[in-house]
Write an enzyme that holds these catalytic residues in place. Structure first.
Site, PDB file in Angstrom:
ATOM      1  N   GLU A 285       1.001  -1.392   0.238  1.00  0.00           N
ATOM      2  CA  GLU A 285      -0.030   0.291   0.284  1.00  0.00           C
ATOM      3  C   GLU A 285       1.245   1.418   0.063  1.00  0.00           C
ATOM      4  OE1 GLU A 285      -3.882  -0.823   2.453  1.00  0.00           O
ATOM      5  OE2 GLU A 285      -3.341   1.254   3.340  1.00  0.00           O
ATOM      6  N   GLU A 288       2.715   1.559  -3.194  1.00  0.00           N
ATOM      7  CA  GLU A 288       0.822   2.791  -4.241  1.00  0.00           C
ATOM      8  C   GLU A 288       0.777   3.674  -4.309  1.00  0.00           C
ATOM      9  OE1 GLU A 288      -2.168   0.231  -3.831  1.00  0.00           O
ATOM     10  OE2 GLU A 288      -3.384   1.303  -5.373  1.00  0.00           O
ATOM     11  N   CYS A 311      -8.080  -1.849   3.589  1.00  0.00           N
ATOM     12  CA  CYS A 311      -8.043  -3.516   4.945  1.00  0.00           C
ATOM     13  C   CYS A 311      -9.205  -4.222   5.391  1.00  0.00           C
ATOM     14  CB  CYS A 311      -6.394  -3.110   6.496  1.00  0.00           C
ATOM     15  SG  CYS A 311      -4.973  -2.437   5.745  1.00  0.00           S
ATOM     16  N   SER A 331      -7.107   1.599  -2.252  1.00  0.00           N
ATOM     17  CA  SER A 331      -5.607   0.920  -2.934  1.00  0.00           C
ATOM     18  C   SER A 331      -6.127  -0.441  -3.194  1.00  0.00           C
ATOM     19  CB  SER A 331      -4.877   0.753  -1.020  1.00  0.00           C
ATOM     20  OG  SER A 331      -3.973  -0.663  -1.207  1.00  0.00           O
ATOM     21  N   LYS A 370     -15.117 -10.178   8.043  1.00  0.00           N
ATOM     22  CA  LYS A 370     -13.491 -11.220   7.295  1.00  0.00           C
ATOM     23  C   LYS A 370     -14.575 -12.341   7.103  1.00  0.00           C
ATOM     24  CE  LYS A 370      -9.854  -8.580   8.574  1.00  0.00           C
ATOM     25  NZ  LYS A 370      -9.280  -7.973   6.556  1.00  0.00           N
ATOM     26  N   GLU A 373     -15.475 -11.923   4.086  1.00  0.00           N
ATOM     27  CA  GLU A 373     -14.574 -11.220   3.096  1.00  0.00           C
ATOM     28  C   GLU A 373     -14.038 -12.790   2.331  1.00  0.00           C
ATOM     29  OE1 GLU A 373     -11.193 -10.218   4.992  1.00  0.00           O
ATOM     30  OE2 GLU A 373     -10.909  -8.954   3.156  1.00  0.00           O
ATOM     31  N   GLU A 378     -13.296 -13.572  -5.495  1.00  0.00           N
ATOM     32  CA  GLU A 378     -11.954 -13.609  -5.877  1.00  0.00           C
ATOM     33  C   GLU A 378     -10.825 -13.956  -4.682  1.00  0.00           C
ATOM     34  OE1 GLU A 378     -14.561 -11.462  -4.909  1.00  0.00           O
ATOM     35  OE2 GLU A 378     -13.823  -9.995  -3.962  1.00  0.00           O
ATOM     36  N   CYS A 515     -11.155  -1.512  14.843  1.00  0.00           N
ATOM     37  CA  CYS A 515     -10.748  -3.469  15.038  1.00  0.00           C
ATOM     38  C   CYS A 515     -10.640  -3.398  16.539  1.00  0.00           C
ATOM     39  CB  CYS A 515      -9.220  -4.008  14.517  1.00  0.00           C
ATOM     40  SG  CYS A 515      -9.399  -3.669  12.779  1.00  0.00           S
TER      41      CYS A 515
END
Lengths: 593, 130
Positions: A285, A288, A311, A331, A370, A373, A378, A515
């Protein structure tokens, strides 16, 4: 400030104007029971529908009873919090609520932590004259992260407050009247078809077992037992400052070493650290960011700035649903969980000579998004997910307890190598402002090729909803924005859309506080001191680390040399970057969706 | 409240139910969120205050003194007044009335749905509600 004098249970009390009876009573140690009321002080969360009527009190001169949680004090008010009339009303209200609530407490995910159960104990409910009448009846709905069992809903509407006011996601809302009344999605859509971001804050505040997480622990225990499979576990930074609470330790206790020992005792073959891949995230990141910044400074008008962090999976879901037109801004780096999964099932599987199908990759996360996710298509190769199961801090605590392990008395041990070495920069991923601070630590040194004069960027820390700071990177003024809570994220995004802000980089976390207050963490029951203690612990853990900048992590340097090449290079792009989708939910009138 | 009242009107109520109904009405009045809720138990509370003996009659004697509770009504034919004209039997929608011509008829209480058609059709005032 105007002070108001009143009498509560024959005791005089003086409180500032605008205080509720509930809070005034707390100042003299009178703890009025509540159910629907929910407040996280300092984080802007306040649910006060005044609808459960458990907190009613008698006010002299008032015809009916007054709900203490929303009634403000008045001069010379005379309040009784424990008259027979009040106690009888509270009991009856509770009996009525229990009469429309399933009795399967023993098999309920909230057993022992349920606020309705606690009230039933407090009021000594033994028999209920109202049982046996009509009851509401709903189908249980299971999504990748969240289970909705609305038969247990008590209509406190905390979830609605979180979903609509705190997160502005707008997935949940109360519909219907009477017994069919329920909190649901529009047109009773499945959560996966709704704009839900799976942040799970609804689960974190639900007083009963109506909203709970999907439990993966039995599947993991089976995977550990399977001798043909190698199990690899990664633990997120915010877990280590909260897990201790489940074992009676003080909030903010850092239990990293004990947790590693416990995971090894549970039988995981390799115990690794998500912090390692957090360092990797910073490399990707950060590179980037530097890339986009350099283009911008060279006069490229089309460059996508500000760069947004990616994230947080709930945040990713949020912009895919609500701001799909801006999906080029974040990102493309995967989240640390997915980076870890990708590396574990490629680099590490090759290293230990097994196929990816023979590896079960587990993550312990403070998060419910999560779970969603890791189920996204993908992040699968030939149908095999990079991360097989994601469990919450609470689920890990339950596994440890099932195995008769007393976390508090365990010796400490170190994470396994090579995916276990990490830096202080990675630890602070666990709180709001941490990712961007870690990125700045690395970006500064990479851009200026000088060593940082001071590692701690105090200006990026704090718990205000939206923060901004300008960092002087050797003459280059880097404008940083930080938001936590999706309400604040929405505000920032609207500003970007309107061209009102000139940030270069923005960090966004979906949960209030980041978090540390994720939906998978031990329940805080509205006590924001717990969140503050975890917040302090994160920075304490950072200070204790010998290395505090991601790019100095020797194991990260090694993997680039050995396997990945360079940050944002070809291999990195293949393994560590992703793309986003337009998932705006459009519901056609008349469709059966 | 509806469930309790329903039970009482069917003659299945107990004295405990009456106490519970009174308590529930008071609590709803005390704690309901909106004005409609707070006033909703008023009819029950005022009838409990003013017609308590009628509530007790429903529970103890299984009778409805006002003749309004269907389940507690019974239509009966007075054999002395009945001329056996068969008007009631011919008009009963569920065929609950049996009898031979010019002889007193009788209503089968298990079949009767208490619709009141027989009373309307009887020209001799032979049918009454008890």
């Amino acid at each position: 400030m105007d002070m108001i004098k009143l009498t509560i249970d024959n005791r005089e009390v003086e409180v500032p104007k605008g205080t509720t009876i509930l809070k005034a009573a707390q100042t003299i140690g009178i703890n009025i029971p509540t159910l629907c009321h929910f407040e996280l002080e300092g984080l802007g969360v306040h649910n006060k529908p005044g609808s459960c009527r458990i907190c009613v009190v008698e006010v002299a001169g008032r015809r009916n009873l007054a709900p203490a949680c929303i009634t403000e004090v008045m001069p010379d008010m005379v309040v009784k919090t424990n008259s027979m009339r009040v106690i009888n009303a509270r009991r009856t209200v509770l009996e009525l609520m229990l009469s429309d609530h399933p009795n399967d407490c023993l098999q309920c995910a909230k057993n022992g932590r349920c606020e309705l159960q606690k009230l039933a104990i407090r009021f000594g409910i033994r028999q209920n004259p109202y049982v046996g009448g009509e009851q509401s009846n709903y189908q249980i709905e299971v999504s990748p992260s969240i289970i909705r069992d609305m038969n247990k809903c008590v209509m406190c509407r905390r979830c609605e407050t979180m979903c609509n006011e705190m997160q502005t996601v707008g997935a949940l809302s109360a519909i219907e009247r009477g017994f069919p009344a329920v909190v649901s999605t529009a047109f009773n859509q499945h959560l996966e078809d709704s704009p839900c971001s799976f942040c799970g804050q609804c689960v974190a505040v639900c007083p009963v077992g109506a909203l709970t997480e999907v439990d993966h622990t039995p599947k993991i225990l089976r995977a550990i037992m399977d001798e043909k499979k190698k199990t690899v576990v990664q633990v997120a930074p915010a877990v280590r400052v909260a897990l201790g609470e489940e074992f009676g330790m003080k909030p903010g206790t850092i239990v990293t070493g004990k947790m590693v020992t416990a995971l090894k005792m549970l039988g995981f073959d390799y115990v690794f650290d998500t912090d390692w891949s957090a360092d990797l995230t910073i490399m990707e990141e950060g590179t980037e960011l530097i890339g986009r910044l350099t283009k911008f400074l060279n006069g490229d008008k089309d460059v996508k700035l500000p760069i947004l962090t990616s994230c947080c999976p709930a945040w990713v879901n949020f912009f895919e649903h609500h701001f799909p037109e801006m999906k080029e801004l974040p990102s493309t780096a995967k989240s640390p969980q997915q980076m870890f999964g990708a590396i574990a099932k490629s680099y590490f599987a090759e290293k230990i000579g097994i196929s990816r199908e023979d590896m079960i990759s587990v993550s312990v996360m403070p998060c419910l998004a999560k779970k969603y996710e890791c189920s996204r298509d993908e992040f699968k190769v030939n149908g095999n997910p990079d991360v097989d199961y994601s469990i919450s801090t609470r689920e890990l605590a339950s596994m440890i307890k099932q195995a008769n392990i007393d976390l508090a008395t365990l010796p400490e041990s170190e994470f396994d190598s090579p995916l276990g070495e990490s830096t202080g920069a990675a630890v602070i991923f666990g709180t709001t402002g941490g990712v961007i601070e870690a990125a700045v630590r690395t970006a500064y040194e990479v851009i200026t090729k000088k060593s940082l004069p001071k590692i701690d960027f105090e200006e990026l820390r704090g718990l205000e909803g939206i923060r901004s700071a300008t960092i002087d990177v050797d003459g280059l003024k880097l404008n940083i924005g930080i938001a936590h809570g999706l309400k604040n994220a929405r505000k920032l995004l609207e500003d970007i859309k309107a061209g009102k802000c000139n940030f270069h980089a923005i960090e966004i976390m979906a949960c209030p506080g980041g978090c540390i207050d994720g939906a998978g963490q031990p329940l805080h029951h509205g006590n924001s001191d717990i969140i503050k203690a975890r917040w302090e612990a994160i920075y304490r853990a950072d200070k204790e680390m010998p290395i505090r900048k991601s790019h100095e992590n020797p194991s990260i340097q090694a993997i680039y040399k050995e396997y990945l090449g360079e940050p944002c290079g070809h291999k990195s792009h293949e393994l560590l970057h992703t793309h986003y989708f337009d998932r705006q939910t459009v519901v056609e009138v008349g469709s059966d969706k | 409240m509806y469930e309790l009242l329903d039970k009482i009107t069917k003659g299945q109520g107990t004295m405990d139910d009456l106490d519970q109904l009174r308590n529930l009405s008071r609590v709803i009045k005390d704690t309901a969120l909106c004005g409609l809720g707070q006033t909703s138990p008023n009819p029950v509370l005022s009838t409990i205050d003013n017609f308590w003996d009628e509530y007790v009659a429903h529970v103890k004697d299984k009778k409805c003194p006002a003749g309004q509770c269907k389940a507690l009504k019974q239509y009966v034919i007075d054999p002395e007044k009945c001329k056996g004209c068969t008007a009631c039997a011919r008009n009963c929608p569920v065929g609950a009335i049996k009898g031979t011509v010019k002889m007193p008829h009788e209503i089968n209480q298990e079949i009767c749905i208490k619709c009141g058609t027989c009373i309307e059709k009887c020209k001799f005032n032979a049918i009454s509600i008890i």
